[in-house]
Design a protein around this motif. Structure first.
Motif, PDB file in Angstrom:
ATOM      1  N   PHE A 183     -35.366  77.125  18.035  1.00 48.57           N
ATOM      2  CA  PHE A 183     -35.898  75.717  18.320  1.00 48.57           C
ATOM      3  C   PHE A 183     -36.752  75.768  19.422  1.00 48.57           C
ATOM      4  O   PHE A 183     -37.953  75.101  19.213  1.00 48.57           O
ATOM      5  N   MET A 184     -36.677  76.315  20.377  1.00 49.35           N
ATOM      6  CA  MET A 184     -37.694  76.313  21.796  1.00 49.35           C
ATOM      7  C   MET A 184     -38.962  76.919  21.413  1.00 49.35           C
ATOM      8  O   MET A 184     -40.112  76.549  21.757  1.00 49.35           O
ATOM      9  N   ILE A 185     -38.792  78.129  20.644  1.00 48.05           N
ATOM     10  CA  ILE A 185     -40.099  78.889  20.505  1.00 48.05           C
ATOM     11  C   ILE A 185     -40.844  78.166  19.348  1.00 48.05           C
ATOM     12  O   ILE A 185     -42.358  77.895  19.522  1.00 48.05           O
ATOM     13  N   PHE A 186     -40.270  77.241  18.407  1.00 51.46           N
ATOM     14  CA  PHE A 186     -41.102  76.895  17.318  1.00 51.46           C
ATOM     15  C   PHE A 186     -41.702  75.590  17.951  1.00 51.46           C
ATOM     16  O   PHE A 186     -42.828  75.174  17.754  1.00 51.46           O
ATOM     17  N   GLY A 187     -40.852  74.810  18.944  1.00 50.25           N
ATOM     18  CA  GLY A 187     -41.322  73.496  19.652  1.00 50.25           C
ATOM     19  C   GLY A 187     -42.578  73.785  20.465  1.00 50.25           C
ATOM     20  O   GLY A 187     -43.608  73.172  20.284  1.00 50.25           O
ATOM     21  N   TRP A 188     -42.449  74.909  21.205  1.00 45.58           N
ATOM     22  CA  TRP A 188     -43.655  75.294  22.256  1.00 45.58           C
ATOM     23  C   TRP A 188     -44.730  75.914  21.576  1.00 45.58           C
ATOM     24  O   TRP A 188     -45.760  75.473  22.138  1.00 45.58           O
ATOM     25  N   ILE A 189     -44.629  76.333  20.532  1.00 51.85           N
ATOM     26  CA  ILE A 189     -45.877  76.963  19.785  1.00 51.85           C
ATOM     27  C   ILE A 189     -46.481  75.867  19.150  1.00 51.85           C
ATOM     28  O   ILE A 189     -47.997  75.887  19.121  1.00 51.85           O
ATOM     29  N   ASN A 190     -45.692  74.960  18.296  1.00 51.25           N
ATOM     30  CA  ASN A 190     -46.315  74.097  17.319  1.00 51.25           C
ATOM     31  C   ASN A 190     -46.389  72.917  17.815  1.00 51.25           C
ATOM     32  O   ASN A 190     -47.284  71.956  17.467  1.00 51.25           O
ATOM     33  N   ASN A 191     -45.520  72.398  18.911  1.00 51.65           N
ATOM     34  CA  ASN A 191     -45.655  70.817  19.342  1.00 51.65           C
ATOM     35  C   ASN A 191     -45.688  70.992  20.860  1.00 51.65           C
ATOM     36  O   ASN A 191     -44.696  70.432  21.540  1.00 51.65           O
ATOM     37  N   THR A 192     -46.473  71.671  21.475  1.00 51.43           N
ATOM     38  CA  THR A 192     -46.479  71.827  22.759  1.00 51.43           C
ATOM     39  C   THR A 192     -46.336  70.489  23.789  1.00 51.43           C
ATOM     40  O   THR A 192     -45.803  70.266  24.618  1.00 51.43           O
ATOM     41  N   GLN A 193     -47.350  69.375  23.222  1.00 53.84           N
ATOM     42  CA  GLN A 193     -47.537  68.190  24.020  1.00 53.84           C
ATOM     43  C   GLN A 193     -46.313  67.530  23.806  1.00 53.84           C
ATOM     44  O   GLN A 193     -45.733  66.855  24.729  1.00 53.84           O
ATOM     45  N   HIS A 194     -45.682  67.555  22.484  1.00 59.34           N
ATOM     46  CA  HIS A 194     -44.378  66.687  22.330  1.00 59.34           C
ATOM     47  C   HIS A 194     -43.186  67.285  23.056  1.00 59.34           C
ATOM     48  O   HIS A 194     -42.459  66.687  23.494  1.00 59.34           O
ATOM     49  N   MET A 195     -43.289  68.549  23.354  1.00 56.45           N
ATOM     50  CA  MET A 195     -42.167  69.417  24.348  1.00 56.45           C
ATOM     51  C   MET A 195     -42.422  68.862  25.503  1.00 56.45           C
ATOM     52  O   MET A 195     -41.500  68.601  26.387  1.00 56.45           O
ATOM     53  N   PHE A 196     -43.738  68.883  26.095  1.00 55.99           N
ATOM     54  CA  PHE A 196     -43.956  68.295  27.584  1.00 55.99           C
ATOM     55  C   PHE A 196     -43.508  66.875  27.672  1.00 55.99           C
ATOM     56  O   PHE A 196     -43.065  66.576  28.838  1.00 55.99           O
ATOM     57  N   SER A 197     -43.722  65.960  26.696  1.00 54.88           N
ATOM     58  CA  SER A 197     -43.296  64.509  26.793  1.00 54.88           C
ATOM     59  C   SER A 197     -41.746  64.681  26.838  1.00 54.88           C
ATOM     60  O   SER A 197     -41.431  63.612  27.504  1.00 54.88           O
ATOM     61  N   HIS A 198     -41.153  65.492  26.473  1.00 55.60           N
ATOM     62  CA  HIS A 198     -39.529  65.266  26.500  1.00 55.60           C
ATOM     63  C   HIS A 198     -39.049  65.669  28.080  1.00 55.60           C
ATOM     64  O   HIS A 198     -38.088  65.227  28.355  1.00 55.60           O
ATOM     65  N   LEU A 199     -39.982  66.274  28.588  1.00 54.60           N
ATOM     66  CA  LEU A 199     -39.530  66.508  30.162  1.00 54.60           C
ATOM     67  C   LEU A 199     -39.616  65.440  31.027  1.00 54.60           C
ATOM     68  O   LEU A 199     -39.046  65.330  31.993  1.00 54.60           O
ATOM     69  N   VAL A 200     -40.460  64.500  30.727  1.00 52.57           N
ATOM     70  CA  VAL A 200     -40.383  63.287  31.440  1.00 52.57           C
ATOM     71  C   VAL A 200     -40.018  61.958  30.443  1.00 52.57           C
ATOM     72  O   VAL A 200     -40.953  61.531  29.714  1.00 52.57           O
TER      73      VAL A 200
END
Length: 225
Positions: A114-131
């Motif tokens: 899940f993490m590899i798929f998310g960070w490769i394909n939806n990088t901005q979305h993954m960064f937005s989850h951190l804040v």
């Protein structure tokens, strides 16, 4: 004689240093194919209805844009864990889900994919989850650290939750069973009633924990889309 209470969970059937206890995990692969050659029974119909309900729920959690096949992975995980939880309740059968060796093998590859798929394909979305939305600017660095740590411990919490719940019930059954020889006839009857009630509770725990594992895995998958 049992020297340690937790030794009831140790693999004990070994040939040439290979533990044959883990073969209990694959008993379902031997039994299930034969069901395709029989007429659908009430149990088959009940199980199919359960799978249809899970399919609808997982589709809702994943979102309406997902294909039908995406729920197959989580339904399979639910079925594997449920079968192994129940098979471990039978006497002299190894409980594989009470070991982190199996639960981590299920949780860690799922989370990592899940993490590899998310960070490769939806990088901005993954960064937005951190804040989280509405976080004050002064707290943003702390929230990034907290969210990163909580994200990284997810496979551990998935594995430990399942293992701990399966160990707890088995330990209680073992403790109650060890007190039997020293009790009177009346107390043995009470002990048997208590163990029957605990066995019913363990059956409920087996269902609930497999459902929780599958649902949390589905929620973690939905966060990367």
């Amino acid at each position: 004689m049992m020297t340690n209470l937790f030794s009831v969970f140790d693999p004990s059937t070994t040939i040439l240093n290979f533990s044959f206890n883990w073969l209990s995990t694959f008993i379902g692969l031997v039994i299930i194919p034969y069901l395709f050659w029989f007429s659908p029974s009430r149990y088959n119909i009940l199980w199919n209805n359960v799978l249809l309900i899970l399919n609808k729920e997982f589709k809702t959690l994943l979102g309406l844009n997902n294909k039908k096949e995406t729920t197959l992975l989580f339904i399979s995980i639910f079925s594997i864990i449920l079968f192994n939880n129940f098979i471990g309740l039978f006497p002299y059968i190894f409980t594989s889900t009470s070991h982190l060796t199996l639960t981590l093998y299920l949780a860690l590859p799922l989370w990592l994919s899940f993490m590899i798929f998310g960070w490769i394909n939806n990088t901005q979305h993954m960064f937005s989850h951190l804040v989280p939305q509405g976080t004050p600017p002064i707290l943003m660095p702390f929230m990034v650290c907290i969210e990163t740590i909580s994200n990284m411990i997810r496979p551990g919490t998935l594995a430990i939750r399942l293992t701990a719940n399966m160990i707890a019930g088995h330990l209680l059954l073992t403790l109650m069973g060890n007190t039997g020889p020293s009790l009177s006839s009346f107390m043995i009857i009470i002990l048997l009633l208590g163990q029957i009630m605990l066995m019913i509770l363990e059956c409920a725990v087996a269902i609930i924990q497999s459902y929780v594992f599958a649902v949390l895995s589905t929620l973690y998958s939905s966060e990367v889309n």
